[in-house]
Design an enzyme around this catalytic site. Structure first.
Site, PDB file in Angstrom:
ATOM      1  N   ASP A 284      20.895   5.776 -10.540  1.00 23.39           N
ATOM      2  CA  ASP A 284      20.603   7.203 -10.470  1.00 23.39           C
ATOM      3  C   ASP A 284      19.173   7.492 -10.937  1.00 23.39           C
ATOM      4  O   ASP A 284      18.657   6.837 -11.849  1.00 23.39           O
ATOM      5  CB  ASP A 284      21.618   7.936 -11.358  1.00 23.39           C
ATOM      6  CG  ASP A 284      21.422   9.431 -11.364  1.00 23.39           C
ATOM      7  OD1 ASP A 284      21.478  10.036 -10.296  1.00 23.39           O
ATOM      8  OD2 ASP A 284      21.211   9.987 -12.461  1.00 23.39           O
ATOM      9  N   GLU A 331      18.460   5.458  -6.008  1.00 25.25           N
ATOM     10  CA  GLU A 331      18.539   6.907  -5.733  1.00 25.25           C
ATOM     11  C   GLU A 331      17.132   7.472  -5.907  1.00 25.25           C
ATOM     12  O   GLU A 331      16.718   7.824  -7.000  1.00 25.25           O
ATOM     13  CB  GLU A 331      19.536   7.554  -6.700  1.00 25.25           C
ATOM     14  CG  GLU A 331      19.869   9.002  -6.349  1.00 25.25           C
ATOM     15  CD  GLU A 331      18.955  10.001  -7.031  1.00 25.25           C
ATOM     16  OE1 GLU A 331      18.020  10.500  -6.370  1.00 25.25           O
ATOM     17  OE2 GLU A 331      19.162  10.281  -8.216  1.00 25.25           O
ATOM     18  N   ASP A 384      25.906  16.191  -5.509  1.00 29.10           N
ATOM     19  CA  ASP A 384      25.082  17.285  -6.023  1.00 29.10           C
ATOM     20  C   ASP A 384      24.745  18.320  -4.956  1.00 29.10           C
ATOM     21  O   ASP A 384      24.077  19.319  -5.261  1.00 29.10           O
ATOM     22  CB  ASP A 384      23.767  16.738  -6.601  1.00 29.10           C
ATOM     23  CG  ASP A 384      23.945  16.137  -7.985  1.00 29.10           C
ATOM     24  OD1 ASP A 384      24.902  16.529  -8.690  1.00 29.10           O
ATOM     25  OD2 ASP A 384      23.136  15.273  -8.367  1.00 29.10           O
TER      26      ASP A 384
END
Length: 491
Positions: A284, A331, A384
């Site tokens: 992430d 990411e 998200d």
């Protein structure tokens, strides 16, 4: 789709029968991967990205029916608690109140006859499990207060105080160790089942850890803290087109200079642990490894901050060299500079492309499929983002018109299926869709709205929604674009 989103009569998805049924669904749909969110315990706000430990598993995911079969629980005990009225939502408050009451009953039976491999598990996981279990036991004794508000001898981990706490809280420590044993045993069984059906699991490793975590308490020297162990700066991202205030995450920042001195040993252990859980790991906020937004501790928004240089290839190269066979997805979303693009190129890792970001009628976007190279992972949207139907209903008319023309979207096919087709038809090596988008669900099924607290991480699949017809349709789309798994010539 996260584990929490599976159907269950007990308030939240677990690693039991419904997880296996979902694996069966994926096999029938000719899929290769099941991507989940971080599986660590959730803390304040229920976010899997804010956990008490980067290594522990979430006890909520322990399947109660399996415990009943193992005679660690009784069916009537599971049914004696309220788990919420809405099947399509997780009621975290009720889980917090009731799940641990049940687990105390489990522990009373578990301690009378411990499994033969339990001591071996505790020994193998000693490097994190001992501190985590003590942390949780002390947290309970301190009415849930953050460790920075504990009495000084324990806050600063003075040896005499630590030894006294380990003796005083021996049973409580053992309770939390048991929960981790049960989690990992069930997880490994589910993973083995998935592998037997040809399904591999993509997991998620948050770049930061929570300030109120065993990770920071046990290793304060690895973080950017002052002499009182308070953060000096905290993590976030600067103001952008989506937020005038930016996003103030509040996580403590790493002292990368200190980490480099022992060859990033903590990060190596962390990725090693993730590699045991998952077949593929998504790191992430990868751009934060090149440079990250540092906000002075105490600020109310992320407006005031500065970019600070990250470890870059010093860390990324260490991890890829140490784990050459571990598949990693970077990411790389957010504010990307030439330096971030260079780090991604140097790492050799695939980045992410999000279709919902592609259709800006005002200017060209790097997320348009005709600009992809093969070495990337395409998503319709992530946890998200809005669901596709929500995005369709809320996006600007000009952008929507552009998307309709670009992908040939039609009501006959269904807007969500046209977006899925657009991702499947791209040259990206891997394509991932959210289950909500396969079902064509709207705003009620959005998993997370960044920068908000409450109402997130709640969506659940209803029993029977993963139908044979849906599996058949997914299989047809997958085959149409050459994404069916190739048969193993050795079989």
């Amino acid at each position: 789709m996260h584990i929490s989103s599976l159907p269950s009569p007990y308030g939240i998805g677990t690693m039991g029968k419904e997880a296996r049924k979902f694996v069966d669904f994926l096999e029938k749909a000719a899929q290769t991967y099941w991507q989940v969110l971080p599986v660590c315990p959730t803390s304040y706000g229920d976010s899997p990205y804010q956990s008490f430990s980067a290594f522990a598993g979430n006890p909520y995911f322990i399947d109660l029916d399996i415990l009943v079969k193992e005679k660690l629980l009784k069916k009537e005990e599971c049914e004696s608690y309220s788990w919420g009225r809405k099947e399509q939502e997780v009621a975290y408050g009720l889980l917090y109140e009731n799940r641990y009451r049940l687990f105390r009953q489990v522990y009373a039976r578990f301690r009378k006859k411990q499994p033969a491999d339990y001591p071996e598990f505790c020994k193998e996981q000693e490097f994190w499990l001992s501190d985590y279990a003590l942390f949780m036991a002390l947290k309970n004794r301190n009415d849930g207060r953050e460790w920075t508000k504990w009495e000084k001898p324990l806050k600063f981990r003075e040896p005499e105080a630590m030894e006294a706490a380990r003796q005083e809280l021996k049973e409580e420590i053992s309770f939390y160790q048991m929960l981790q044993y049960l989690f990992y045993r069930q997880w490994n069984q589910l993973k083995e089942y998935a592998h037997g059906k040809g399904i591999r699991i993509i997991g998620d490793t948050p770049i930061y850890v929570a300030g109120d975590s065993a990770d920071v308490w046990a290793n304060p020297e690895l973080f950017y803290l002052d002499e009182n162990l308070d953060p000096i700066d905290v993590a976030g991202c600067p103001p952008d087109a989506f937020s005038d205030d930016g996003q103030l995450w509040g996580n403590p920042l790493y002292d990368y200079d200190r980490m480099a001195r022992d060859g990033f040993a903590w990060w190596i252990r962390r990725l090693e642990g993730a590699g045991r859980l998952f077949d593929v790991i998504r790191i992430d906020h990868f751009r934060g490894l090149e440079s990250y937004w540092a906000v002075p501790y105490g600020e109310k928004t992320a407006k005031v901050g500065r970019w600070r240089k990250g470890p870059g290839m010093d860390l990324v190269g260490t991890l890829t060299e140490r784990f050459p066979h571990l598949e990693i997805i970077a990411e790389d979303l957010g504010y990307l500079t030439p330096e971030v693009h260079q780090l991604l190129a140097d790492s050799g890792l695939p980045g992410m492309k999000v279709l919902e970001f592609a259709f800006d009628a005002r200017e060209p976007s790097n997320y348009l499929p005709h600009l992809y190279d093969r070495h990337c992972v395409c998503y319709v949207g992530t946890h998200d983002n809005e669901t596709v139907v929500q995005w369709r209903d809320q996006t600007a008319r000009a952008d929507l018109t552009f998307a309709r023309k670009y992908l040939g979207l039609s009501e006959a096919e269904g807007f969500h299926w046209g977006m899925i087709r657009g991702g499947m038809a791209s040259v990206a090596d891997t394509f991932v869709a959210q289950m909500q988008d396969c079902l064509g669900l709207g705003a009620e099924a959005r998993m997370n709205t960044p920068g908000t607290l409450g109402g997130n991480w709640q969506w659940r699949l209803l029993p029977g929604e993963a139908t044979p017809a849906l599996a058949k349709k997914l299989r047809q789309y997958t085959g149409m674009y050459g994404r069916l798994k190739k048969p193993d010539p050795g079989v």
